[in-house]
Each structure stands twice: as C-alpha cells, then as structure tokens.
Scaffold this motif. Structure first.
Motif, PDB file in Angstrom:
ATOM      1  N   VAL A  79      -5.272 -11.887   8.910  1.00  0.00           N
ATOM      2  CA  VAL A  79      -4.056 -13.079   8.199  1.00  0.00           C
ATOM      3  C   VAL A  79      -2.833 -13.734   8.491  1.00  0.00           C
ATOM      4  O   VAL A  79      -2.149 -14.678   8.198  1.00  0.00           O
ATOM      5  CB  VAL A  79      -3.375 -11.860   7.424  1.00  0.00           C
ATOM      6  N   TYR A 132      -9.286 -14.839  -5.666  1.00  0.00           N
ATOM      7  CA  TYR A 132      -8.621 -14.635  -5.364  1.00  0.00           C
ATOM      8  C   TYR A 132      -7.835 -14.288  -6.099  1.00  0.00           C
ATOM      9  O   TYR A 132      -7.892 -15.324  -7.227  1.00  0.00           O
ATOM     10  CB  TYR A 132      -7.732 -15.728  -4.390  1.00  0.00           C
ATOM     11  N   ASP A 175       5.410 -11.356   2.379  1.00  0.00           N
ATOM     12  CA  ASP A 175       4.220 -11.597   1.575  1.00  0.00           C
ATOM     13  C   ASP A 175       3.065 -10.279   1.724  1.00  0.00           C
ATOM     14  O   ASP A 175       3.491 -10.060   3.349  1.00  0.00           O
ATOM     15  CB  ASP A 175       3.857 -12.522   2.415  1.00  0.00           C
ATOM     16  N   PHE A 228      -0.728  -9.659   1.473  1.00  0.00           N
ATOM     17  CA  PHE A 228      -1.902  -9.574   1.019  1.00  0.00           C
ATOM     18  C   PHE A 228      -2.794  -8.564   1.454  1.00  0.00           C
ATOM     19  O   PHE A 228      -3.258  -7.390   2.182  1.00  0.00           O
ATOM     20  CB  PHE A 228      -2.788 -10.977   2.849  1.00  0.00           C
ATOM     21  N   ILE A 234      -9.027 -13.017   2.465  1.00  0.00           N
ATOM     22  CA  ILE A 234      -7.800 -12.751   2.115  1.00  0.00           C
ATOM     23  C   ILE A 234      -7.990 -12.902   0.438  1.00  0.00           C
ATOM     24  O   ILE A 234      -8.958 -13.948  -0.332  1.00  0.00           O
ATOM     25  CB  ILE A 234      -6.515 -13.005   2.138  1.00  0.00           C
ATOM     26  N   HIS A 282      -2.788 -11.464  -2.718  1.00  0.00           N
ATOM     27  CA  HIS A 282      -1.291 -12.181  -2.222  1.00  0.00           C
ATOM     28  C   HIS A 282       0.150 -11.596  -3.455  1.00  0.00           C
ATOM     29  O   HIS A 282      -0.531 -11.688  -4.336  1.00  0.00           O
ATOM     30  CB  HIS A 282      -1.429 -13.143  -2.144  1.00  0.00           C
TER      31      HIS A 282
END
Length: 252
Positions: A7, A31, A88, A90, A98, A101
């Motif tokens: 990250v 994602y 943030d 993740f 990733i 989010h």
C-alpha cells in the motif's frame, strides 16, 4: 512484500508520482471502490490519478496494518480548494494487489479547541505485543460507550491522566470531551453509533470504521492510541453519508 509495503509503494506511485500506470502494477482487476469520489473499478482510479492537478500532493502521517487491511492517515493538498485530512483504508488480496478501498475526508482546521492539529502526535505503532489486547479493549469500549451510550464507564477505558484530543471541537481530557458532547447535543448532533464495520489494530493504534448518526447519517472513523491498557489519544473524522455515490458498493 507485506500488505503495508504494498500500500505504501502504491500510494507513493499513484499520489506521489501521480503515475496512472501504477494502477496496472498495484490494483486488482476487480478493484472495488467505496469512496464518494470515484466510480468502481481500476479504470476509474486511473482516470482520477491522471486528472490530478499540478499542485496536488499527499502528506502521509501514519500507516497502520492489520493482516490484509492497511490504513493511511494523512493530508491531501490540491484535491480541492482547501487541504483535506483523510483516512484511506485498503484491502490487499492474496495476489498482493489492492482489491478494495474505503475513505473519509474532512477539511483541515487551523484553529482547534485543544491546540493540537488533526494529525500530529506519535506516528509509528509501538507495543506490538499488545495488539490483540488493545483491539479487544477498544471494541468493548465501542460496544459499551459508543453503541450503549453508557458514559459512566468512560474512566474504565480512557486515561484520566493523559487524553490527547485531535477532534477540532474538543479540548484535551475527559472534561474537554464532555464539554464538546454537551455542545453537540445542544445543536441536535448527538453521538449515535449503530454498527462497527471494521477494526484495524497494530500495536498501540486501533482504528474503528463505524456507521451512525450525528444529526444526519454519518461514517465515524476513530483512531485511538493506547498505553498501559487505557486510551490516551484520539483522532477522528465524522463524514456525512452522501445521498448518492458514483457506484453501487455503498460507503461501508
């Protein structure tokens, strides 16, 4: 490479170098986006990064990792007319990409009740051997105080000697929290927590992502630092839940 390293590297390339091609290296094909700022999927993230203005920069303050979950705490400059404090969160998948989010953003405030900023204080997790004990204590605190609204047990969880507050409207100490809560109540903004959706714990740091009401439906992001079995520091963002999102994944 650990989730924390993945990250940190991805954030540096995406938001430090403003490199859209970093999406190919670090972001999963499936994602899933929960932010109110971008549609779902890696291509939307690529477009977001490609459209960042010249003066944009990210000032990272903390990185907290817990298995496949990693939290960044920092400040975005140039993401709008004023700097924005952000959490943030993740999720990193088994392939080291990733995959999901979440975030919360709030304006940076220069004049706070405590004289502290929204991000200052210790930055590196310590006391790693107490991670699980600290997680359990904060979750119990959330159940009894946040959800149960039983403020009579505050001193069972929060230090009466040292409680540093980074919420812009609350002064240090339990008295500072009490005065701020009373003012909020007068404004019709009672602290109502309904569900804790996620917890991220590393050493003396524990972050909760919760859902509730503060006059309106909100997302609560609370970061705690603990010492000797008590909460001694608190950072937070209280973000109204948008009426509409650019995707169908929900804010949580």
């Amino acid at each position: 490479m650990s989730s924390k390293d993945i990250v940190a590297k991805a954030a540096a390339e995406l938001f430090g170098h403003k490199d859209p091609s970093a999406v190919d290296r670090w972001v999963a094909a499936d994602y899933r986006q929960h932010s109110s700022l971008a549609p779902d999927g890696p291509e939307a993230l690529r477009q977001l990064v490609a459209g960042l203005p010249e003066g944009f920069r990210y000032e990272g303050v903390r990185v907290i990792a817990d298995g496949d979950l990693v939290v960044l705490h920092g400040i975005y400059h140039g993401f709008g007319p004023d700097p924005l404090v952000a959490f943030d969160l993740f999720r990193v998948d088994a392939d080291g990409k990733i995959a999901e989010h979440w975030d919360a953003l709030t304006p940076l405030v220069s004049d706070t009740a405590s004289g502290r900023t929204q991000t200052d204080g210790p930055t590196e997790p310590t006391d790693l051997g107490r991670t699980e004990a600290n997680r359990a204590l904060v979750l119990e605190f959330a159940e009894k105080v946040f959800k149960g609204a039983d403020y009579s047990v505050l001193t069972d969880y929060i230090s009466t000697e040292t409680y540093h507050q980074h919420n812009p409207e609350a002064a240090d100490g339990l008295d500072g929290f009490g005065a701020a809560a009373a003012t909020w109540g007068e404004q019709g903004k009672n602290l109502i927590y309904k569900d804790v959706h996620r917890v991220v714990a590393e050493g003396d740091f524990v972050l909760l992502q919760s859902e509730g009401e503060f006059g309106v439906p909100v997302a609560y992001w609370d970061l705690f630092r603990l010492a000797d079995g008590k909460i001694v520091e608190h950072w937070d963002i209280v973000m109204p839940v948008p009426a509409e999102l650019p995707h169908s994944n929900g804010l949580f």
